[in-house]
Scaffold this motif. Structure first.
Motif, PDB file in Angstrom:
ATOM      1  N   LEU A 137      -9.313   0.609  -3.475  1.00 20.98           N
ATOM      2  CA  LEU A 137      -9.625  -0.768  -3.084  1.00 20.98           C
ATOM      3  C   LEU A 137     -10.926  -0.803  -2.278  1.00 20.98           C
ATOM      4  N   ARG A 138     -11.121   0.246  -1.472  1.00 23.56           N
ATOM      5  CA  ARG A 138     -12.337   0.333  -0.663  1.00 23.56           C
ATOM      6  C   ARG A 138     -13.562   0.433  -1.569  1.00 23.56           C
TER       7      ARG A 138
ATOM      8  N   MET B 189       0.862  -1.195   0.000  1.00 28.43           N
ATOM      9  CA  MET B 189       0.000   0.000   0.000  1.00 28.43           C
ATOM     10  C   MET B 189       0.888   1.231   0.000  1.00 28.43           C
ATOM     11  N   LYS B 190       0.831   1.969  -1.078  1.00 26.77           N
ATOM     12  CA  LYS B 190       1.760   3.096  -1.181  1.00 26.77           C
ATOM     13  C   LYS B 190       1.087   4.424  -0.859  1.00 26.77           C
ATOM     14  N   SER B 191      -0.230   4.488  -0.983  1.00 25.78           N
ATOM     15  CA  SER B 191      -0.864   5.781  -0.704  1.00 25.78           C
ATOM     16  C   SER B 191      -2.296   5.588  -0.238  1.00 25.78           C
ATOM     17  N   LEU B 192      -2.833   6.670   0.312  1.00 25.97           N
ATOM     18  CA  LEU B 192      -4.205   6.649   0.791  1.00 25.97           C
ATOM     19  C   LEU B 192      -5.171   6.461  -0.387  1.00 25.97           C
TER      20      LEU B 192
ATOM     21  N   LEU C  97      -5.647   2.868  -1.232  1.00 22.45           N
ATOM     22  CA  LEU C  97      -6.539   2.215  -0.270  1.00 22.45           C
ATOM     23  C   LEU C  97      -7.989   2.558  -0.576  1.00 22.45           C
TER      24      LEU C  97
ATOM     25  N   GLU D  19     -13.918  -0.605  -4.567  1.00 20.37           N
ATOM     26  CA  GLU D  19     -14.167  -1.889  -5.233  1.00 20.37           C
ATOM     27  C   GLU D  19     -14.822  -2.889  -4.281  1.00 20.37           C
ATOM     28  N   SER D  20     -14.365  -2.863  -3.038  1.00 24.11           N
ATOM     29  CA  SER D  20     -14.824  -3.882  -2.086  1.00 24.11           C
ATOM     30  C   SER D  20     -16.211  -3.584  -1.543  1.00 24.11           C
ATOM     31  N   ILE D  21     -16.577  -2.315  -1.567  1.00 25.61           N
ATOM     32  CA  ILE D  21     -17.787  -1.907  -0.866  1.00 25.61           C
ATOM     33  C   ILE D  21     -19.052  -2.449  -1.524  1.00 25.61           C
ATOM     34  N   LYS D  22     -18.971  -2.662  -2.852  1.00 28.28           N
ATOM     35  CA  LYS D  22     -20.155  -3.111  -3.591  1.00 28.28           C
ATOM     36  C   LYS D  22     -20.701  -4.412  -3.020  1.00 28.28           C
ATOM     37  N   ASN D  23     -19.784  -5.312  -2.719  1.00 28.34           N
ATOM     38  CA  ASN D  23     -20.205  -6.618  -2.224  1.00 28.34           C
ATOM     39  C   ASN D  23     -20.878  -6.513  -0.862  1.00 28.34           C
ATOM     40  N   LEU D  24     -20.437  -5.539  -0.061  1.00 28.63           N
ATOM     41  CA  LEU D  24     -20.969  -5.443   1.305  1.00 28.63           C
ATOM     42  C   LEU D  24     -22.299  -4.691   1.375  1.00 28.63           C
TER      43      LEU D  24
END
Lengths: 597, 122
Positions: free
Chosen positions: B10-11, B1-4, B7, B13-18
């Protein structure tokens, strides 16, 4: 990423796992695959939902249907009816969500959850703890990113201090202060330690956080490392928490893969690494100096403070030690700010507290409430009161270091100061509820027996003192106690409190002192009247057969020591000298003709 | 993880599933999925609705299934519940119609009259 139209969340906490929730998850997957819905429905093993009494628990989204007490054969019906045809299987839904026939009640509206505020447990039962992406989707590692890119270590410490967060492990010391003690100390290496050595009988808050949201703890450790200038963290967790350890291992691996642990985090020059150290389950290793000894490979024994760990800790280096639940609050405080955190709880004790409800209570489980919630709300509104209509007698908080609180205290607002003022303590959050069938002398004996076993033996007051106290209690519970014994007990307790080396010894007499304080009449009944009012202390019990006896001979046949004699159709008699007070006869009698006094 | 930023990406992308696990949504889209609905082709309709809602990041919309709505000949049936509005019932829905319902009704707020049960009465 594939989009699923429905999620089936199965509780994978230790409680539900012990009632085979893993098999239930596998059965769901198998059955869903059979009808070719595996691309549409996702089955996820999550952390603890809290309502352990109703386990194994399954929640189906998008509806949020709450199925309780699941079993393998129920899975088949839920798959074919609910998942395939959209018909919620109402008979398996948690009873309270189903009272209104029109619509299934939302989870947040049922009594058990209504008064809860989940901060430390916010992800437990919501995410898959073995999938870092789900943690990230819930703002995970955002706090670490913010801290590393936008804040100085001093600002981080100030923010945590401002929030008023106190250590959730028991003593309630300000977390920000603790960090500020370690920060200025110069050293080539500093350490942060997560204390996950949860040892109180009946407590499982930390275990549930680790099982349900392990990344929150890792993230917080990295944040505290940055704040004090430490690059290495240890999680000290007991080996008897295998699920927690397993999920932590996965979490550390995943965080390393994504570069959220390791070198140059977020492009900064901050490095941070975490290792797990397994404890063998000694209660004393929850005490910070003993814990560090254990990590170093020595026998876990506490030592004198000062020097405090912040000055001379692990391998002589400055170290801070924070409890699991404390850490789980930290990322939330960083993201939402200290004012947000102070908006819950009381002025002196902001935030929330997780409690493990156990003992004589209907809804055994894990609850998180704002500080300042009353005991009555926790025990009755959330916990559902004592089972079988028995009357509430007392609740033990703080485990073997705490004390009991009684009926008159039910409206006390729970916070650190209030509980201490009543002679108990917050402790780590175990709450053991006792009803009228519990003998308080026996309870005191139980906790003291625990501390006698767990004393490390280094200092005399704890090693010898607690043992002598236990002997006196044994005497009292056998009906051989005298009034002088009671004085001696109190005297000894005070001496141990004043002179023991560490917290374990200093607090060990608390259960005895508090039961004497609130239930002196029960002690007197044991000493003067030689009876146990609750009917628990075996040596003081007497079983007798009343005139209701029909002479069926069942009791005589069942008695393991042949203490009961009598002819068929005649009144039977128990020979008190032979009776071992096992109670088998009383259970066997169909006519309620045997009484215990 | 190189920068905010990395992150946050990635957040996203991941949020859709939740999003699926959030039950506090105002708009409910319900598909009849009893035997009659499934036989008439409700499953692809349901999946299309789920995909469309996720693709357009409609975070306030819940797509759920229900049992038999009672008018089996008109299946697949899709009902849309919005707060303070009357329920809208679409009938004989297929994947293409489902896409239009999402775009026109849910996103733009225009009921697709021609697909509703009211239209078939006239």
């Amino acid at each position: 990423m594939a989009i699923y139209r429905s999620h089936v969340l199965v509780c994978g906490g230790t409680g539900c796992t012990s009632s085979k929730s893993v098999l239930i998850k596998e059965r769901f997957e198998e059955k869903i695959k059979e009808i070719n819905l595996d691309k549409e429905i996702q089955v996820v093993l999550t952390g603890c939902f809290g309502l352990c009494e109703q386990g194994p628990i399954v929640i189906v989204y998008p509806e949020g249907t709450f199925y309780s007490k699941m079993s393998l054969d129920r899975v088949d019906e839920i798959v074919s009816e609910h998942l395939n045809k959209g018909r919620i299987v109402k008979k398996y839904v948690y009873h309270e969500t189903d009272e209104d026939t029109e619509k299934v009640k939302a989870l947040a509206d049922i009594d058990f959850y209504k008064k809860q505020k989940r901060v430390a447990l916010r992800n437990c039962g919501v995410i898959n703890p073995e999938n870092i992406n789900e943690y990230i989707a819930r703002d995970g590692y955002l706090a670490l990113g913010k801290v590393l890119t936008e804040m100085t270590p001093e600002e981080v410490i100030k923010l945590v201090k401002d929030s008023g967060l106190k250590g959730r492990g028991g003593a309630g010391f300000s977390t920000g202060m603790k960090w500020s003690f370690a920060a200025p100390n110069k050293a080539d290496q500093k350490y942060v330690i997560c204390n996950a050595d949860e040892g109180d009988p009946g407590a499982f808050m930390d275990r549930s956080v680790l099982e349900g949201d392990p990344h929150a703890v890792l993230e917080a450790m990295a944040i505290s490392g940055y704040a004090i200038g430490a690059t290495k963290g240890f999680i000290y967790v007991r080996a008897e928490y295998p699920i927690a350890v397993h999920r932590l291992e996965i979490a550390i691996e995943q965080a390393k893969d994504l570069g959220l642990l390791g070198k140059n985090l977020f492009g900064s020059d901050f490095d941070f690494d975490v290792e797990i150290r397994l404890g063998a389950g000694a209660f004393v290793c929850g005490e910070e100096t003993a814990l560090m000894q254990s990590i170093e490979g020595y026998r876990g024994m506490s030592r004198n403070k000062p020097p405090f760990p912040a000055v001379k800790g692990l391998w002589g280096k400055p170290t801070i030690i924070n409890n699991v639940e404390t850490l789980a609050n930290v990322p939330q405080i960083i993201i939402n700010g200290p004012e947000w955190f102070k908006s819950f709880g009381t002025e002196k004790s902001p935030g929330t507290k997780v409690f493990a409800l156990g003992g004589k209570i209907n809804n055994t489980g894990l609850v998180e409430v704002p500080m300042g919630t009353t005991l009555r709300e926790v025990i009755y509104d959330i916990g559902g009161g004592c089972p079988n209509g028995r009357a509430f007698k007392a609740v033990q908080t703080g485990g073997p270091s705490g004390g009991c609180l009684v009926k008159d205290h039910l409206d006390t607002e729970i916070d650190y100061d209030n509980l201490t003022a009543l002679g108990s303590m917050m402790g780590s959050g175990g709450m053991i509820v006792m009803d009228e069938d519990n003998c308080m002398v026996d309870i005191a004996r139980f906790f003291l027996d625990f501390t006698v076993d767990e004393s490390c033996g280094k200092c005399t007051p704890c090693r010898e003192g607690t043992k002598r106290m236990l002997e006196i209690l044994d005497k009292i519970s056998e009906g051989k106690g005298t009034m002088e014994d009671l004085d001696r007990l109190e005297n000894l307790a005070q001496t141990i409190k004043d002179t023991a080396l560490c917290g374990l010894g200093q607090t060990a007499p608390n259960p005895v002192l508090s039961t004497i304080r609130y239930f002196k009449d029960e002690y007197l009944a044991h000493i003067v009247d030689k009876t146990c009012p609750a009917g628990v202390c075996k040596k003081l019990l007497k079983y007798n057969i009343t005139a209701d006896c029909k002479g069926c001979t069942k009791c005589a046949r069942i008695c393991p020591v042949g203490a009961i004699t009598g002819k068929v159709k005649e009144l039977h008699v128990i020979d008190q000298n032979k009776c071992i007070k096992c109670g088998a006869c009383m259970d066997a009698c169909s006519f309620h003709a045997i009484i215990r006094k | 993880m190189k920068s905010l930023e990395e992150l946050k990406k990635l957040r996203e992308e991941s949020i859709k599933n939740l999003e699926m696990r959030n039950t506090e949504k105002n708009i409910r889209v319900v598909v009849g999925m009893a035997t009659c609905g499934i036989a008439a082709g409700a499953r692809p309709v349901l999946n299309t609705l789920v995909e469309e809602v996720a693709m357009r990041n409609l975070n306030d919309v819940q797509v759920a299934q229900t049992g038999c709505i009672g008018m089996c000949t008109l299946e697949p049936i899709v009902e849309i519940y919005e707060p303070d509005k009357e329920k809208v019932t679409y009938i004989n829905v297929n994947s293409d119609k489902a896409k239009r319902i999402v775009a026109e009704h849910i996103v733009n707020g225009n009921i697709v009259r021609e697909f509703t049960i009211g239209a078939s009465d006239n």
